[in-house]
Write a protein that holds these residues in place. Structure first.
Motif, PDB file in Angstrom:
ATOM      1  N   HIS A 125       0.673  -1.216   0.080  1.00  0.00           N
ATOM      2  CA  HIS A 125       0.079  -0.033  -0.203  1.00  0.00           C
ATOM      3  C   HIS A 125       0.829   1.331  -0.045  1.00  0.00           C
ATOM      4  O   HIS A 125       1.835   1.341   0.482  1.00  0.00           O
ATOM      5  CB  HIS A 125      -0.822   0.002   1.252  1.00  0.00           C
ATOM      6  CG  HIS A 125      -1.951  -1.130   1.277  1.00  0.00           C
ATOM      7  ND1 HIS A 125      -3.238  -0.791   1.190  1.00  0.00           N
ATOM      8  CD2 HIS A 125      -1.700  -2.399   1.737  1.00  0.00           C
ATOM      9  CE1 HIS A 125      -3.858  -2.208   1.141  1.00  0.00           C
ATOM     10  NE2 HIS A 125      -3.080  -3.181   1.459  1.00  0.00           N
ATOM     11  N   ASP A 126       0.293   2.383  -0.458  1.00  0.00           N
ATOM     12  CA  ASP A 126       1.000   3.676  -0.273  1.00  0.00           C
ATOM     13  C   ASP A 126       0.668   4.483   0.966  1.00  0.00           C
ATOM     14  O   ASP A 126      -0.113   3.718   1.739  1.00  0.00           O
ATOM     15  CB  ASP A 126       0.621   4.587  -1.644  1.00  0.00           C
ATOM     16  CG  ASP A 126      -0.954   4.890  -1.559  1.00  0.00           C
ATOM     17  OD1 ASP A 126      -1.420   4.773  -0.812  1.00  0.00           O
ATOM     18  OD2 ASP A 126      -1.344   5.341  -2.565  1.00  0.00           O
ATOM     19  N   LEU A 170      -1.076  -1.118  -4.113  1.00  0.00           N
ATOM     20  CA  LEU A 170      -0.156  -0.685  -5.259  1.00  0.00           C
ATOM     21  C   LEU A 170      -0.161  -2.037  -6.203  1.00  0.00           C
ATOM     22  O   LEU A 170      -0.041  -3.078  -5.697  1.00  0.00           O
ATOM     23  CB  LEU A 170       1.283  -0.490  -4.623  1.00  0.00           C
ATOM     24  CG  LEU A 170       1.398   1.146  -3.807  1.00  0.00           C
ATOM     25  CD1 LEU A 170       2.608   1.196  -3.248  1.00  0.00           C
ATOM     26  CD2 LEU A 170       0.932   2.083  -4.618  1.00  0.00           C
ATOM     27  N   VAL A 223       5.706  -1.775  -7.754  1.00  0.00           N
ATOM     28  CA  VAL A 223       5.900  -0.503  -6.852  1.00  0.00           C
ATOM     29  C   VAL A 223       6.091  -0.531  -5.586  1.00  0.00           C
ATOM     30  O   VAL A 223       5.458  -1.436  -4.996  1.00  0.00           O
ATOM     31  CB  VAL A 223       4.481   0.344  -7.508  1.00  0.00           C
ATOM     32  CG1 VAL A 223       4.508   1.706  -6.860  1.00  0.00           C
ATOM     33  CG2 VAL A 223       4.278   0.650  -8.806  1.00  0.00           C
ATOM     34  N   GLY A 266       5.960   0.283  -1.645  1.00  0.00           N
ATOM     35  CA  GLY A 266       5.060   0.529  -0.696  1.00  0.00           C
ATOM     36  C   GLY A 266       5.233  -0.103   0.649  1.00  0.00           C
ATOM     37  O   GLY A 266       6.049  -1.042   0.849  1.00  0.00           O
ATOM     38  N   ARG A 270       7.852  -4.841  -2.261  1.00  0.00           N
ATOM     39  CA  ARG A 270       7.153  -4.641  -3.617  1.00  0.00           C
ATOM     40  C   ARG A 270       6.935  -6.154  -4.055  1.00  0.00           C
ATOM     41  O   ARG A 270       7.698  -7.031  -3.849  1.00  0.00           O
ATOM     42  CB  ARG A 270       8.012  -3.964  -4.716  1.00  0.00           C
ATOM     43  CG  ARG A 270       9.502  -4.618  -5.056  1.00  0.00           C
ATOM     44  CD  ARG A 270      10.125  -3.987  -6.142  1.00  0.00           C
ATOM     45  NE  ARG A 270      11.144  -4.455  -6.351  1.00  0.00           N
ATOM     46  CZ  ARG A 270      12.498  -3.512  -6.035  1.00  0.00           C
ATOM     47  NH1 ARG A 270      12.331  -2.308  -5.733  1.00  0.00           N
ATOM     48  NH2 ARG A 270      13.674  -3.887  -6.123  1.00  0.00           N
TER      49      ARG A 270
END
Length: 592
Positions: A343-344, A350, A354, A356, A395
């Motif tokens: 998650h961001d 995400l 990517v 997070g 990630r």
């Protein structure tokens, strides 16, 4: 999202299942070896009767479902009997390892308020706790308590585990019986014990990963061999134990794996190879995996991922799949019914690739913290799913594996243990001579260590300050060095600037004038190794390696470097017992 779709969670099990699994095994193979420690061998029948009698004494003192027992014991069959006794009553336990400072133990006991103390002789350090006592010892006679049945496994505590906290105090995590049983069944299913297996045990009861070592082999009919502290720390003795006891399953930190690999390579290989080695509690270097393959061909090496709040492991990676050009070892895919998402900072999920924050959901999650106000790591989303925000940055790869790339906060790993820098800082600030304190990590590549920086209320005696901290923090949380500074650097946001702090501390160390002048080649070589390991040379011949920031794992490296330099091996036990600069020089000269 990553989820363990092949291994659905264990649900609907009665909490007494763990104790019942043991008594059923004892009835099936009463004369088989359950545990071995040195020359001491305990059969299933003996352990069944022993733990049953202890459980009966606990029950006589009111221990039952929902009770919490303070279990103060070292490593060995005594600890195993104590854990089984508590499980038979339907209660849970707070593991108290003798290596934990007494002040810290009392804080843990004061917060959890156990209903009973089950302590080995000399380890009950809680004189003001108003609770009944049971002496943890071997019992030759007396009534035996059969395992009690409990309806709600998911809400019953197996044990409470303390870990470093950001508030300046350790925080207790409540872990359910179901989470532990779920983790055991995952290993039994995905990595079953072949005939002839022998499991190595070395973790104390205070650690979240200890249930697998304590019960993983025992409940499956596999003998458990308890390793001594010397055997765990000294690669030579660990390799000897592996061959002597024909150990097949070992659960080690990356540092211990690297030491075992080096020793096996030095011997030109070992006569006996383990079946399964698991790495956990810290990042596993790619180079260690490659060397492991060369020395232990055919042995499975798993890289495990987890934390206290998830009852240990929630992901695993078989390193045989590691690609030749890999620069990082993944932690793999979810296990034991867990699901993993990234998650961001706004909580949005995400996509793969990517980085997070890693969030975990599913049966492995702990029940929560002992104390309220321990942060907001456990969250429940709009979908009604409870998740744990790990603080790890990670990630998901296109291939479906999870990679860990850093942290979102000031939590670090030291020798495989989780450390919140804020807790170390708060402890330093508590010393009478200290006005303020900041802590940073030095030597991140391969051997991270803590450096404490303080400003003074009054003149600080380094030995007194170290003694103050040692009395309150476990060994792995002690700063390797303590530096006195005129002030602590702050960033534009008014918070401690740890990068600038490291620069200031480094400059102060370089300006330090005290340095022992070596006499002869032997002292010069020993001094060079000392300085390489600790970052500073001794000021006098009586400087102590451990008071200067050394620890047991660094002592292993010291012994290895001395052997390479002088061509003669110094036993780790001797180095630990003669740890001043002058004492180490004498050891080298004696073996010459």
């Amino acid at each position: 999202m990553l989820s363990d779709t092949t291994g659905s969670a264990t649900t609907g099990n009665r909490a007494a299942g763990l104790a019942r699994l043991f008594t059923d095994r004892a009835a099936l193979t009463p004369g088989a070896v359950a545990a071995k420690s040195g020359e001491r061998v305990v059969t299933y029948r003996e352990l069944d009767e022993w733990s049953g009698r202890l459980a009966a004494r606990l029950a006589d003192r009111g221990v039952g479902p929902g009770s919490l027992v303070a279990l103060a014991v070292g490593r060995g069959p005594l600890a195993l009997a104590g854990v089984l006794a508590v499980l038979r009553t339907g209660g849970g336990y707070l593991g108290l390892d003798p290596a934990i400072p007494a002040r810290r133990q009392r804080r843990m006991v004061g917060e959890t308020v156990p209903d009973c103390v089950l302590a080995a002789p000399g380890l009950d350090q809680f004189p003001i706790l108003d609770a009944p006592r049971v002496r943890l010892e071997e019992l030759a006679d007396g009534p035996v308590l059969a395992p009690r049945e409990i309806d709600d496994a998911a809400s019953q505590v197996f044990h409470v585990v303390y870990t470093s906290g950001t508030t300046g105090n350790p925080k207790g995590v409540r872990i359910s019986r179901l989470a532990v049983l779920n983790r055991l069944r995952w290993m039994w299913r995905d990595h079953p014990f072949p005939p002839g297996s022998v499991l190595a045990v070395h973790k104390p009861v205070s650690l979240v990963a200890s249930p697998w070592e304590l019960l993983g082999g025992l409940l499956a009919g596999v003998p458990s061999v308890y390793l001594s502290q010397d055997e765990v720390l000294d690669p030579v003795l660990l390799a000897d134990a592996l061959e002597r006891d024909r150990l097949t399953h070992l659960f080690l930190t990356p540092h211990l794996i690297a030491g075992l690999v080096d020793e096996a390579g030095r011997r030109g290989g070992l006569a006996h190879l383990p079946t399964l080695v698991t790495s956990g509690a810290d990042a596993l270097p790619v180079n260690t995996v490659r060397r492991f393959r060369e020395v232990f061909p055919g042995t499975t090496l798993l890289n495990l991922y987890g934390m206290t709040e998830t009852a240990s492991n929630v992901a695993a990676y078989d390193t045989s799949a590691l690609e030749a050009d890999a620069d990082r070892v993944p932690v793999g895919r979810p296990v034991a019914g867990a699901s993993i998402t990234v998650h961001d900072r706004f909580g949005r999920r995400l996509p793969p690739g990517v980085a997070g924050e890693v969030w975990v959901a599913g049966p492995p999650l702990a029940l929560g913290y002992v104390s309220d106000g321990e942060g907001d790591r456990f969250v429940t989303g709009d979908d009604g799913v409870r998740r744990y925000r790990t603080g790890d940055r990670g990630r998901l790869t296109d291939g479906g594996d999870l990679e860990i790339v850093g942290r979102t906060d000031n939590q670090v790993k030291i020798r495989g243990y989780r450390v919140e820098l804020e807790e170390v800082e708060a402890t330093l600030r508590g010393a009478p001579s200290v006005a303020d304190a900041g802590v940073y990590v030095s030597g991140e590549q391969g051997d991270p260590r803590l450096v404490g920086c303080v400003t003074e209320n009054e003149e600080t005696d380094p030995l007194v300050l170290r003694a103050y901290v040692r009395d309150r923090l476990p060994d792995y949380m002690l700063p390797a060095r303590i530096v006195v500074l005129p002030g602590l650097p702050l960033g534009a946001n008014g918070k401690l600037d740890r990068v600038a702090l490291a620069r200031l501390a480094g400059r102060a160390a370089r300006n330090r004038s005290e340095r022992l002048t070596p006499s002869g080649d032997t002292e010069r070589t020993v001094l060079g190794i000392w300085e390489q390991l600790l970052g500073a040379a001794p000021a006098t011949a009586e400087d102590n390696f451990f008071e200067a920031g050394g620890h047991s794992l660094l002592a292993v490296r010291f012994a290895t470097k001395l052997e390479k330099a002088f061509g003669r091996r110094i036993a780790l036990r001797k180095l630990l017992g003669s740890s001043t600069f002058a004492g180490i020089v004498k050891l080298v000269q004696r073996v010459g």
